[in-house]
Structure formats: structure tokens, C-alpha cells
Scaffold this motif. Structure first.
Motif, PDB file in Angstrom:
ATOM      1  N   UNK A   1       0.644  -1.272   0.162  1.00 12.98           N
ATOM      2  CA  UNK A   1       0.111   0.043   0.088  1.00 12.98           C
ATOM      3  C   UNK A   1       0.677   1.167  -0.027  1.00 12.98           C
ATOM      4  N   UNK A   2       0.698   1.946  -0.945  1.00 15.26           N
ATOM      5  CA  UNK A   2       1.256   3.538  -0.968  1.00 15.26           C
ATOM      6  C   UNK A   2       0.276   4.678  -1.112  1.00 15.26           C
ATOM      7  N   UNK A   3       0.547   5.825  -0.535  1.00 14.38           N
ATOM      8  CA  UNK A   3      -0.216   6.895  -0.470  1.00 14.38           C
ATOM      9  C   UNK A   3       0.501   7.982  -1.554  1.00 14.38           C
ATOM     10  N   UNK A   4      -0.285   8.380  -2.472  1.00 17.89           N
ATOM     11  CA  UNK A   4      -0.059   9.404  -3.360  1.00 17.89           C
ATOM     12  C   UNK A   4      -0.539  10.812  -2.869  1.00 17.89           C
ATOM     13  N   UNK A   5      -0.428  11.810  -3.538  1.00 15.35           N
ATOM     14  CA  UNK A   5      -1.046  13.148  -3.345  1.00 15.35           C
ATOM     15  C   UNK A   5      -2.560  13.151  -3.280  1.00 15.35           C
ATOM     16  N   UNK A   6      -3.042  12.274  -4.151  1.00 13.19           N
ATOM     17  CA  UNK A   6      -4.683  12.408  -4.623  1.00 13.19           C
ATOM     18  C   UNK A   6      -5.318  10.983  -4.474  1.00 13.19           C
ATOM     19  N   UNK A   7      -4.316   9.928  -4.243  1.00 11.66           N
ATOM     20  CA  UNK A   7      -4.943   8.548  -4.281  1.00 11.66           C
ATOM     21  C   UNK A   7      -4.202   7.792  -3.287  1.00 11.66           C
ATOM     22  N   UNK A   8      -4.544   6.418  -3.061  1.00 17.33           N
ATOM     23  CA  UNK A   8      -3.885   5.152  -2.514  1.00 17.33           C
ATOM     24  C   UNK A   8      -3.736   4.306  -3.869  1.00 17.33           C
ATOM     25  N   UNK A   9      -2.432   3.975  -3.805  1.00 18.88           N
ATOM     26  CA  UNK A   9      -2.359   2.561  -4.824  1.00 18.88           C
ATOM     27  C   UNK A   9      -2.004   1.264  -4.110  1.00 18.88           C
ATOM     28  N   UNK A  10      -2.572   0.274  -4.381  1.00 17.69           N
ATOM     29  CA  UNK A  10      -2.367  -0.908  -4.012  1.00 17.69           C
ATOM     30  C   UNK A  10      -2.017  -1.818  -5.168  1.00 17.69           C
ATOM     31  N   UNK A  11      -0.560  -2.280  -4.943  1.00 17.78           N
ATOM     32  CA  UNK A  11       0.149  -3.045  -5.829  1.00 17.78           C
ATOM     33  C   UNK A  11       0.192  -4.451  -5.406  1.00 17.78           C
ATOM     34  N   UNK A  12      -0.323  -5.188  -6.230  1.00 20.66           N
ATOM     35  CA  UNK A  12      -0.474  -6.845  -5.627  1.00 20.66           C
ATOM     36  C   UNK A  12       0.836  -7.357  -6.566  1.00 20.66           C
ATOM     37  N   UNK A  13       1.333  -8.314  -5.852  1.00 20.44           N
ATOM     38  CA  UNK A  13       2.471  -9.103  -6.453  1.00 20.44           C
ATOM     39  C   UNK A  13       2.220 -10.547  -6.142  1.00 20.44           C
ATOM     40  N   UNK A  14       1.819 -11.152  -7.180  1.00 24.59           N
ATOM     41  CA  UNK A  14       1.674 -12.757  -7.492  1.00 24.59           C
ATOM     42  C   UNK A  14       2.566 -13.538  -7.877  1.00 24.59           C
ATOM     43  N   UNK A  15       2.745 -14.660  -7.104  1.00 31.52           N
ATOM     44  CA  UNK A  15       3.744 -15.539  -7.276  1.00 31.52           C
ATOM     45  C   UNK A  15       3.344 -16.846  -7.142  1.00 31.52           C
TER      46      UNK A  15
ATOM     47  N   UNK B   1      10.445  -1.478  -3.039  1.00 29.84           N
ATOM     48  CA  UNK B   1      11.144  -0.288  -2.555  1.00 29.84           C
ATOM     49  C   UNK B   1      11.380   0.591  -3.492  1.00 29.84           C
ATOM     50  N   UNK B   2      11.253   0.194  -4.732  1.00 32.79           N
ATOM     51  CA  UNK B   2      11.647   1.246  -5.710  1.00 32.79           C
ATOM     52  C   UNK B   2      10.174   1.898  -6.224  1.00 32.79           C
ATOM     53  N   UNK B   3       9.267   1.877  -5.696  1.00 35.26           N
ATOM     54  CA  UNK B   3       7.820   2.289  -6.053  1.00 35.26           C
ATOM     55  C   UNK B   3       7.822   3.670  -5.445  1.00 35.26           C
ATOM     56  N   UNK B   4       7.472   4.731  -6.536  1.00 35.46           N
ATOM     57  CA  UNK B   4       7.359   6.225  -6.090  1.00 35.46           C
ATOM     58  C   UNK B   4       6.125   6.593  -6.585  1.00 35.46           C
ATOM     59  N   UNK B   5       5.403   7.353  -5.809  1.00 37.41           N
ATOM     60  CA  UNK B   5       4.154   8.155  -6.331  1.00 37.41           C
ATOM     61  C   UNK B   5       4.161   9.496  -6.103  1.00 37.41           C
ATOM     62  N   UNK B   6       3.531  10.273  -6.651  1.00 40.66           N
ATOM     63  CA  UNK B   6       3.665  11.846  -6.713  1.00 40.66           C
ATOM     64  C   UNK B   6       2.310  12.153  -6.039  1.00 40.66           C
TER      65      UNK B   6
END
Length: 172
Positions: A136-150, A167-172
């Protein structure tokens, strides 16, 4: 008739934009026998992966994008603040809220992995058990949920790689 034509033109434009990303990813893959770092970007979020990955947009109405290689699938979901009253939540608070919403999937408790709120759950896809890690990541106008499936049988092998990508994810 004008509406039908407008919809068809919009669909063609959307598909051509999607195809451009896909074709570029194929070209990047073919450029070298060895995978090299590559930054994938989409609507205010970026992640450093490798040229082994391909991005596909418009794959599902549930996801904004899907990126994957032969072992790891990554899907991105965007939750706009304007569509919810969650703008005052931190990423950790939002992760706990989201966990409560998906309790039927029996996710693990929310924990922080490398400082990123996350949880896991199991899913069966085409008869194969998958482990899904949601970050879970918080940007200025939204949340991003990234799912990693394996594949669950390969989870231990690819978990360090998944943490590195997360760790490389960046949100504006």
C-alpha cells in the motif's frame, strides 16, 4: 451514428496507446540477452523492474495496469480520494481498512515490509495456488495498491526480489 463512431475512435486510440507500451516493452526485451533495469510508469506511480517485464493496460476493469514476467505478476489498483473519504488515512491505516474489507479472502494481518504496509493471502488461479502480497502506497490524490503474485511453491525464492521491487515504487 456519431456516438458509435466516437466510441470506436476512442477505443482504437486506447488500444493503440496500450499496444505502444506493449510493443516498446517487447523491443526492450529483445535489445539484450540479459535483463537490464527499466522504470515502468503509470499515472503518477513508477517502479523500477527489469526488461523481463511487460506492461499491459486495460487487462481488467479491476486493475489500472498489470506488469509481469514469467514468475511474478504485478497488478496496480488506484483508489482516488475524491471517490472516498480516506484522504486523512495513512498508508498503514488504509491497509488495515482494506484488510477488513477483504476478510473473506483470509488475508494475513497488516505488517510493514521494508516500511511498506502489506499483507498476504492465497488464491487459486488455473488450479495453481498463488501467494499474493499486497503493498500500500499513498500519493497526493490517491492510494495505490500493488499486488505481487507468485506461485506459492516459488514464494520463498522470489520474495526477496519482490521486496526489492516494492522498495523502488514512487508516487507523486
Amino acid at each position: 451514428m456519431k456516438k458509435v463512431l466516437a466510441v470506436l475512435l476512442a477505443l482504437c486510440l486506447a488500444l493503440s496507446l496500450c499496444a505502444c507500451n506493449f510493443v516498446k516493452d517487447i523491443a526492450d526485451m529483445a535489445a539484450s540477452d540479459k535483463a537490464v533495469k527499466k522504470t515502468f510508469e503509470f499515472e503518477g506511480i513508477s517502479m523500477e523492474l527489469t526488461t523481463d517485464f511487460l506492461r499491459m493496460d486495460f487487462v481488467s476493469e479491476d486493475y489500472e495496469f498489470v506488469v509481469g514476467d514469467e514468475n511474478i505478476a504485478i497488478f496496480g489498483m488506484k483508489i482516488d480520494f475524491e471517490e472516498s473519504d480516506l484522504s486523512n488515512y495513512s498508508a498503514l491505516e488504509f491497509a488495515k481498512y482494506f484488510r477488513d474489507l477483504m476478510s473473506e479472502d483470509n488475508p494475513t494481518e497488516v505488517a510493514e515490509v521494508e516500511g511498506i504496509p502489506s499483507m498476504q493471502y492465497a488464491s487459486t488461479e488455473d488450479g495453481e495456488e498463488q501467494t499474493i502480497i499486497l503493498m500500500f502506497y499513498k500519493a497526493s490524490d490517491c492510494f495505490w495498491i500493488l499486488g505481487f503474485g507468485v506461485s506459492s511453491s516459488d514464494y520463498e525464492e522470489f520474495y526477496p526480489e519482490i521486496k526489492g521491487y516494492a522498495k523502488t515504487v514512487k508516487c507523486d
